[in-house]
Design an enzyme around this catalytic site. Sequence first.
Site, PDB file in Angstrom:
ATOM      1  N   ASP A 187       1.003  -1.096   0.073  1.00  0.00           N
ATOM      2  CA  ASP A 187      -0.028  -0.007   0.019  1.00  0.00           C
ATOM      3  C   ASP A 187       0.903   1.108  -0.140  1.00  0.00           C
ATOM      4  OD1 ASP A 187      -1.737   1.966   0.384  1.00  0.00           O
ATOM      5  OD2 ASP A 187      -2.799   1.373   1.907  1.00  0.00           O
ATOM      6  N   HIS A 192       0.409   7.979   4.062  1.00  0.00           N
ATOM      7  CA  HIS A 192       1.421   7.268   5.001  1.00  0.00           C
ATOM      8  C   HIS A 192       2.820   7.573   4.947  1.00  0.00           C
ATOM      9  CE1 HIS A 192      -2.400   5.114   5.723  1.00  0.00           C
ATOM     10  NE2 HIS A 192      -2.299   4.875   4.392  1.00  0.00           N
ATOM     11  N   ILE A 207      -0.180   9.170   8.732  1.00  0.00           N
ATOM     12  CA  ILE A 207      -0.811   8.217   9.602  1.00  0.00           C
ATOM     13  C   ILE A 207      -0.376   6.736   9.390  1.00  0.00           C
ATOM     14  CG2 ILE A 207      -2.615   9.563  10.070  1.00  0.00           C
ATOM     15  CD1 ILE A 207      -4.324   7.808   8.071  1.00  0.00           C
ATOM     16  N   GLY A 210      -4.278   1.651   8.634  1.00  0.00           N
ATOM     17  CA  GLY A 210      -5.360   0.858   9.167  1.00  0.00           C
ATOM     18  C   GLY A 210      -5.081  -0.636   9.193  1.00  0.00           C
TER      19      GLY A 210
END
Length: 285
Positions: A187, A192, A207, A210
């Site tokens: 990903d 990120h 961040i 998830g």
Amino acid sequence: MTIDYAAAMALRDEGRRFDYADRETMLYALAAGMGRDPLDARELRYVFEGDGFCAMPTLAVVAARSDIARRIPFDLALMLHGEQRLTLHRPMPTAASLIADSRITEVLDKGEGKGALIYTETTARLADTDEPLFTIGNTLFARGDGGFGGPRGPAPATHALPDRAPDHVHVAETRADQALLYRLTGDRNPLHADPALARRAGFAVPILHGLCTYAIACRAVLATACEDDPARVRQFDVRFTAPVFPGDRIETDVWIDGDIVSFRCRVPERDVVAINNGRCVIVTP
């Protein structure tokens, strides 16, 4: 563009081949925090191809990654990952060739200004034997795309956590570079990694994925409820409720009730629950 419900429900992606080897298996485990103590034999077998080498159950979510939902015209900038579901039909191999089929299972219209829920499913089987390996379910929350005239629901019910103190609390320290490591599992969303983009999205820093928190939750359940035996995990479902920042300390509350393990992930320093309503089905010894 407006979501076309009929066109979305007709989307199919069939017969895609995916291959992964021991390198990808070990990289995924390292990105989940396995092996921080290189002398811990329980975790070493996830990151070293020696005796007892094994794969984390949640490796499945990166082993056959589908982008079928992105064929639906919605605002990617306002998209959130709402839920992740995983059913394992057999333990994940440490290396495999897979054949995967993906489809849209439902698109719910929550109304103008309230967004849309997009549900996808991917099934994967072993390429050499055609045996089923896993089924993945995703829920994406397209916050800017409600009001297209589709069905409103109801949405599936969430798993209720037990009304008692947790049986275990597992603590995992994340690193400041955790997102940079995890993005190498597939990903590459710049949210990120790129500080400027993260600020434009409303975050002080990039961040954590998830699905990295999802892997950390699996690490916690393996340690507290499965005696670190990945073959015991049959199902692993969560609801994402708040972002995690690299460097956060994650505390996973775990409740064990026979073959049902309930869990949630908290970031105590910020008083937020990052993963809620977690449900893992295990095989009891």
